[in-house]
Design a protein around this motif. Structure first.
Motif, PDB file in Angstrom:
ATOM      1  N   VAL A 150       0.791  -1.064  -0.177  1.00 58.33           N
ATOM      2  CA  VAL A 150       0.036   0.073  -0.107  1.00 58.33           C
ATOM      3  C   VAL A 150       0.744   1.449   0.085  1.00 58.33           C
ATOM      4  N   ASN A 151       2.085   1.204   0.782  1.00 59.42           N
ATOM      5  CA  ASN A 151       2.887   2.434   0.694  1.00 59.42           C
ATOM      6  C   ASN A 151       3.912   2.316   0.045  1.00 59.42           C
ATOM      7  N   ARG A 152       4.046   1.667  -1.345  1.00 59.38           N
ATOM      8  CA  ARG A 152       4.981   1.557  -2.296  1.00 59.38           C
ATOM      9  C   ARG A 152       5.147   3.030  -2.841  1.00 59.38           C
ATOM     10  N   ALA A 153       6.484   3.156  -3.277  1.00 61.74           N
ATOM     11  CA  ALA A 153       6.964   4.558  -3.782  1.00 61.74           C
ATOM     12  C   ALA A 153       6.520   4.357  -5.241  1.00 61.74           C
ATOM     13  N   SER A 154       6.401   3.556  -6.037  1.00 57.98           N
ATOM     14  CA  SER A 154       6.036   3.421  -7.675  1.00 57.98           C
ATOM     15  C   SER A 154       4.529   3.117  -7.714  1.00 57.98           C
ATOM     16  N   ALA A 155       4.258   3.448  -9.125  1.00 56.93           N
ATOM     17  CA  ALA A 155       3.053   3.238  -9.255  1.00 56.93           C
ATOM     18  C   ALA A 155       2.510   1.745  -9.445  1.00 56.93           C
TER      19      ALA A 155
END
Length: 387
Positions: A206-211
């Motif tokens: 959920v908190n990933r940096a990429s799309a």
């Protein structure tokens, strides 16, 4: 919150005073240790009141200090920097307390989007927007920005899945940590380790940096974390049961299992940073310098130290040690776990700055002769450590 805890502390101290009134008019410190007090009251009663006074005092002071710092740190709203000074531990700590504020779980999507519009309006006009004919305050705008930063996934502009937000970390981890601490049978140990690693995977996604995210590495790191956690927990448990001299070490089995699994999870999830393409590094003026594997290795190592090793101390090591001093009371034990998680996560995340600074001579040779926008030779480089 501080007033509530201080009121509880005063009630505890009054009860202690009443308990000891029939003994002798001595100081509180001497009353706790005198044999007459030991004989006058049961150990369980004494430990409850002493422990309650200590817990309420510590939490009360923390809440009071947090409230004062938050009040003093309010400054004119801007999008160029954060509310708190991220170069200091105190500033990072206050920022992390804002980040995990569970009240944001109660916000509806309409409320989150409304705050997003306020921030977007400020970005367009450069002035504080108005709501219902009244101009918003700086404090209200900082709150709106924090809502946007913690509830909206910037790369995709979607509202984050509520259980995966950082605001859900404490509410979600209280039952998980209690389950791991109180698990006795093999099925229960495996189940709670599985639940813990599943929640970690959801939070990371959920908190990933990429799309977008590749499902292969995500599933691989998740599987490794589950296998390591269950193996360490079961293996250590059997070892403790087989060797009587290690009985007391049974308290730290959940901690070691989570440390091993968490460290493996971080290493596998971010393998491209320390053994692949590295992380982006910049000159002090923001000039992009390229990708550095050595900087990536330091970033992953620092994350393992703060999240993999230091963070589990609070929910999985401090509570079982506290249980040895407190009376056996499930409500009190859950309260200890809750406070440990709520305080431990911000401290762990604030322990190290999110921005790392390097001497370029410690990085790869191709960065030794890099120059910034002004044409000056770069001597220092910075990179984002990540959470």
């Amino acid at each position: 919150l501080a007033q509530v805890f201080f009121f509880f502390q005063q009630c505890v101290m009054m009860a202690m005073s009443h308990m000891t009134r029939a003994v002798a008019p001595q100081s509180f410190a001497r009353l706790v240790t005198t044999r007459r007090l030991v004989a006058h009251h049961s150990p369980g009663v004494r430990k409850f009141f002493v422990g309650a006074a200590g817990v309420s005092s510590g939490v009360g002071l923390l809440a009071c200090n947090a409230a004062v710092l938050a009040k003093e740190s309010t400054k004119p709203f801007t999008m160029a920097e954060t509310l708190h000074d991220m170069s200091t531990f105190q500033g990072r700590l206050m920022h992390m307390f804002d980040l995990i504020d569970p009240r944001r779980l109660l916000l509806s999507e309409e409320e989150i989007r409304a705050d997003q519009k306020l921030v977007q309006e400020f970005q367009r006009t450069g002035t504080l927007p108005s709501r219902s004919g009244q101009q918003l305050t700086d404090e209200e705008m900082w709150a709106a920005r924090m809502t946007v930063d913690t509830c909206i996934h910037a790369p995709t502009d979607t509202v984050l899945f509520a259980p995966g937000r950082m605001a859900a970390f404490t509410p979600a981890n209280v039952p998980i940590c209690c389950g791991m601490l109180f698990a006795q049978s093999t099925p229960s140990v495996v189940f709670w380790q599985f639940v813990n690693q599943t929640y970690n995977a959801v939070n990371n996604y959920v908190n990933r940096a990429s799309a977008v995210v590749e499902t292969g590495p995500l599933l691989q790191s998740y599987t490794v974390a589950v296998v390591v956690a269950c193996s360490v927990a079961l293996g250590a448990k059997k070892l403790v049961n087989a060797v009587p001299a290690l009985q007391r070490l049974g308290l730290v089995v959940p901690y070691f299992a989570v440390c091993c699994a968490g460290s493996c999870n971080i290493a596998f999830m971010r393998s491209s940073e320390w053994m692949g393409e590295g992380v982006a590094i910049f000159a002090l003026d923001g000039t992009p310098l390229g990708q550095s594997v050595k900087a990536g290795q330091q970033a992953v190592l620092d994350t393992i130290k703060s999240r993999g090793l230091f963070l589990p101390i609070f929910p999985l090591l401090i509570p079982p040690l506290s249980f040895l001093l407190l009376p056996s009371n499930i409500v009190l034990e859950i309260c200890v776990v809750t406070v440990s998680i709520g305080v431990g996560l911000p401290i762990a995340l604030a322990l190290l700055p999110t921005t790392m600074e390097f001497d370029v001579t410690t990085l790869e040779p191709e960065f030794h002769d890099k120059r910034d926008r002004s044409g000056s030779k770069v001597s220092k480089a910075v990179a984002n450590k990540g959470l």
